[in-house]
Design a protein around this motif. Sequence first.
Motif, PDB file in Angstrom:
ATOM      1  N   GLY A 131      40.150  43.859  38.546  1.00 10.37           N
ATOM      2  CA  GLY A 131      40.088  43.223  37.234  1.00 10.37           C
ATOM      3  C   GLY A 131      40.368  44.230  36.138  1.00 10.37           C
ATOM      4  N   VAL A 132      40.542  43.718  34.936  1.00  7.35           N
ATOM      5  CA  VAL A 132      40.839  44.563  33.777  1.00  7.35           C
ATOM      6  C   VAL A 132      39.555  44.925  33.035  1.00  7.35           C
ATOM      7  N   ALA A 133      38.654  43.940  32.873  1.00 13.14           N
ATOM      8  CA  ALA A 133      37.406  44.186  32.143  1.00 13.14           C
ATOM      9  C   ALA A 133      36.298  43.303  32.711  1.00 13.14           C
ATOM     10  N   PHE A 134      35.063  43.773  32.549  1.00 10.34           N
ATOM     11  CA  PHE A 134      33.895  43.068  33.079  1.00 10.34           C
ATOM     12  C   PHE A 134      32.723  43.192  32.110  1.00 10.34           C
ATOM     13  N   GLU A 139      30.964  38.506  34.090  1.00 11.42           N
ATOM     14  CA  GLU A 139      32.199  37.883  33.616  1.00 11.42           C
ATOM     15  C   GLU A 139      33.355  38.843  33.885  1.00 11.42           C
ATOM     16  N   ARG A 140      34.498  38.279  34.222  1.00 13.44           N
ATOM     17  CA  ARG A 140      35.654  39.098  34.627  1.00 13.44           C
ATOM     18  C   ARG A 140      36.899  38.661  33.869  1.00 13.44           C
ATOM     19  N   GLY A 145      47.165  36.236  36.135  1.00 18.70           N
ATOM     20  CA  GLY A 145      47.911  35.398  37.082  1.00 18.70           C
ATOM     21  C   GLY A 145      47.084  34.273  37.685  1.00 18.70           C
ATOM     22  N   GLY A 146      45.762  34.423  37.680  1.00 18.95           N
ATOM     23  CA  GLY A 146      44.875  33.390  38.220  1.00 18.95           C
ATOM     24  C   GLY A 146      44.794  33.358  39.739  1.00 18.95           C
ATOM     25  N   PHE A 147      45.355  34.365  40.422  1.00 18.96           N
ATOM     26  CA  PHE A 147      45.385  34.366  41.897  1.00 18.96           C
ATOM     27  C   PHE A 147      43.980  34.334  42.504  1.00 18.96           C
ATOM     28  N   TYR A 148      43.096  35.190  41.982  1.00 13.73           N
ATOM     29  CA  TYR A 148      41.740  35.266  42.554  1.00 13.73           C
ATOM     30  C   TYR A 148      40.935  34.008  42.256  1.00 13.73           C
ATOM     31  N   ASP A 149      40.984  33.508  41.030  1.00 13.58           N
ATOM     32  CA  ASP A 149      40.221  32.295  40.709  1.00 13.58           C
ATOM     33  C   ASP A 149      40.677  31.112  41.559  1.00 13.58           C
ATOM     34  N   GLU A 178      36.040  27.901  31.922  1.00 17.93           N
ATOM     35  CA  GLU A 178      35.257  27.203  32.943  1.00 17.93           C
ATOM     36  C   GLU A 178      35.642  27.590  34.367  1.00 17.93           C
ATOM     37  N   HIS A 179      36.945  27.828  34.596  1.00 23.59           N
ATOM     38  CA  HIS A 179      37.409  28.117  35.965  1.00 23.59           C
ATOM     39  C   HIS A 179      37.199  29.578  36.368  1.00 23.59           C
ATOM     40  N   ASP A 180      36.744  30.428  35.447  1.00 24.18           N
ATOM     41  CA  ASP A 180      36.543  31.851  35.752  1.00 24.18           C
ATOM     42  C   ASP A 180      35.302  32.039  36.627  1.00 24.18           C
ATOM     43  N   HIS A 181      35.469  32.692  37.757  1.00 24.86           N
ATOM     44  CA  HIS A 181      34.344  32.959  38.659  1.00 24.86           C
ATOM     45  C   HIS A 181      33.624  34.241  38.244  1.00 24.86           C
ATOM     46  N   ARG A 182      32.317  34.223  38.357  1.00 24.50           N
ATOM     47  CA  ARG A 182      31.517  35.406  38.014  1.00 24.50           C
ATOM     48  C   ARG A 182      31.357  36.326  39.214  1.00 24.50           C
TER      49      ARG A 182
END
Length: 196
Positions: A131-134, A139-140, A145-149, A178-182
């Motif tokens: 990831g770029v920032a946390f 939160e990530r 690209g959304g590949f991991y989510d 909403e779709h971002d996984h923690r």
Amino acid sequence: MDIKDRKEDKRQLRRQILRQRAEMSEQERMWRSRKIVERLLAVPEVWNAQRLFTFLSFGDEVCLDTFVNACCKASKDVYVPKTYPEEKRMVPYRFSGWNTLTRGVYGIREPDEAECEPWLGEPFDVIIVPGVAFTKRGERLGYGGGFYDRFFTDLGSLPPLFAVCYEMQMVPSLPVEEHDHRIDRIITECRSIVCS
């Protein structure tokens, strides 16, 4: 905040953190990466895991090569992603050695389909996420690209999600959607954060 503003905030933050990360010397990056790998291997959930999914570092990301080597030496099943950009998805393949990797579309090392076994859907004990920032809340901010989510959504039931990053990548807050996984736990060169 509307979606357009949130996207612009993410873009600006991404640029800022990536610029800071790029300013590190190779020597400093390797020193920090070594510290992070030591901390990561000391976490019981990671060390006791038998089947792991991890990314292969690219550019100035935290270098996880020594982590992958340590896991293989301990006879763990290590899986790494192959991305299919046109389908916006990634597929885990079993890591079978550094000589079985090719350069993917983004120049990222990834498994050669002809040399590596595809993942058959067995549950992972731990997933290590780039990831770029946390934030300390888990939160990530990814690369966009959304590949991991998408992968996490397809998985359904998730094992513990771990992230590795340099301390400079920790921020007080992020524009999340909403779709971002923690993330459950974040490892930096300075600390191990159990996310709340």
